[in-house]
Design a protein around this motif. Sequence first.
Motif, PDB file in Angstrom:
ATOM      1  N   GLY A 145       0.799  -1.220   0.000  1.00 52.26           N
ATOM      2  CA  GLY A 145       0.000   0.000   0.000  1.00 52.26           C
ATOM      3  C   GLY A 145       0.829   1.266   0.000  1.00 52.26           C
ATOM      4  N   LEU A 146       2.109   1.171  -0.402  1.00 56.32           N
ATOM      5  CA  LEU A 146       3.027   2.314  -0.349  1.00 56.32           C
ATOM      6  C   LEU A 146       3.207   2.976  -1.702  1.00 56.32           C
ATOM      7  CD1 LEU A 146       5.818   0.800   1.947  1.00 56.32           C
ATOM      8  CD2 LEU A 146       4.032   2.421   2.589  1.00 56.32           C
ATOM      9  N   SER A 147       2.171   3.015  -2.501  1.00 58.71           N
ATOM     10  CA  SER A 147       2.297   3.555  -3.850  1.00 58.71           C
ATOM     11  C   SER A 147       2.692   5.031  -3.858  1.00 58.71           C
ATOM     12  CB  SER A 147       0.981   3.380  -4.615  1.00 58.71           C
ATOM     13  OG  SER A 147      -0.099   3.931  -3.887  1.00 58.71           O
ATOM     14  N   GLY A 148       2.343   5.770  -2.808  1.00 59.45           N
ATOM     15  CA  GLY A 148       2.636   7.203  -2.788  1.00 59.45           C
ATOM     16  C   GLY A 148       4.007   7.567  -2.275  1.00 59.45           C
ATOM     17  N   ALA A 149       4.785   6.598  -1.810  1.00 56.97           N
ATOM     18  CA  ALA A 149       6.048   6.903  -1.148  1.00 56.97           C
ATOM     19  C   ALA A 149       7.025   7.655  -2.058  1.00 56.97           C
ATOM     20  CB  ALA A 149       6.683   5.614  -0.628  1.00 56.97           C
ATOM     21  N   LEU A 150       7.512   6.987  -3.091  1.00 52.12           N
ATOM     22  CA  LEU A 150       8.487   7.620  -3.971  1.00 52.12           C
ATOM     23  C   LEU A 150       7.884   8.763  -4.792  1.00 52.12           C
ATOM     24  CD1 LEU A 150      10.585   4.559  -5.193  1.00 52.12           C
ATOM     25  CD2 LEU A 150      11.105   6.197  -3.387  1.00 52.12           C
ATOM     26  N   PRO A 151       6.667   8.626  -5.359  1.00 51.14           N
ATOM     27  CA  PRO A 151       6.098   9.766  -6.082  1.00 51.14           C
ATOM     28  C   PRO A 151       5.988  11.035  -5.240  1.00 51.14           C
ATOM     29  CG  PRO A 151       4.886   7.782  -6.629  1.00 51.14           C
ATOM     30  CD  PRO A 151       5.828   7.409  -5.511  1.00 51.14           C
ATOM     31  N   THR A 152       5.663  10.893  -3.960  1.00 56.56           N
ATOM     32  CA  THR A 152       5.549  12.077  -3.104  1.00 56.56           C
ATOM     33  C   THR A 152       6.880  12.795  -2.974  1.00 56.56           C
ATOM     34  OG1 THR A 152       3.750  11.097  -1.828  1.00 56.56           O
ATOM     35  CG2 THR A 152       4.956  12.897  -0.792  1.00 56.56           C
ATOM     36  N   MET A 153       7.946  12.025  -2.743  1.00 57.21           N
ATOM     37  CA  MET A 153       9.265  12.644  -2.598  1.00 57.21           C
ATOM     38  C   MET A 153       9.719  13.288  -3.904  1.00 57.21           C
ATOM     39  SD  MET A 153      11.354  10.141   0.010  1.00 57.21           S
ATOM     40  CE  MET A 153      10.836   8.556  -0.637  1.00 57.21           C
TER      41      MET A 153
END
Length: 245
Positions: A145-153
């Motif tokens: 469920g960590l799809s937003g991790a790298l895109p956010t950074m």
Amino acid sequence: MTVDFIAVLVAGAAMGGFINGLAGFGTALFALGWWLQIMPPQQAVPVVLLMSVASGIQGCWIVRHAIRWRRLAMFLVPALFGIPLGLSVLDLIDADQLKLVIGGFMLLYGLFFAFRRTLPRYERPTPVIDGGIGFVGGILGATAGLSGALPTMWISLRGWTKEASRGVLQPYNMAVLGLSVSLLAMDGAYDRQTLLLCGGALVPTLLAAQVGILTFRRLGDATFRRLLIVLMLVSGGALLVRSLF
């Protein structure tokens, strides 16, 4: 279910829902730290994915005017190819490993945003990097469920406003996690017990997401970033300490 079990389930749902409403991502970062104490990853991840989608619908609605479909597609299309890889990894990971991954990402988030001002900004189009980040986000989304991790950074280095950033992140997460939920459902992951857990987590997730959305609307960009840094550092550190000791 015992009282302690229900308390942990509700606490994880409330934390995950609040951060999703506030930031448009992060349900898994905050909920799994609680839920992995009471259920295995093969059950906790399907629950957190469904709660991410449920809370994300509200967030998508408030940023619908900020969505730029061409920009979103640069991240989302490659992510679709990463989702099957992520689902295959889910069968191989255990709770302790997943806790370390979650805690590590939270600390990485906090440290990244704390020192973000010293990092370069990218104003020109970067389609290859966008696609690569989207692809890895698809893998991480299906796994934990960590799809937003790298895109956010990565998006934080683009100098976009919080609305423009969320106009990419929120629908991106919704699409990746929604497809992951569909594929898991087809594979039988949502049995009767898992659906009961989803039912118990749904109301506190949605209510906490509303609180997060209200907070998001009241915060300026600088205060918004500082709050995320504190939440990530404190929660990530606490989770790693519990996992290691």
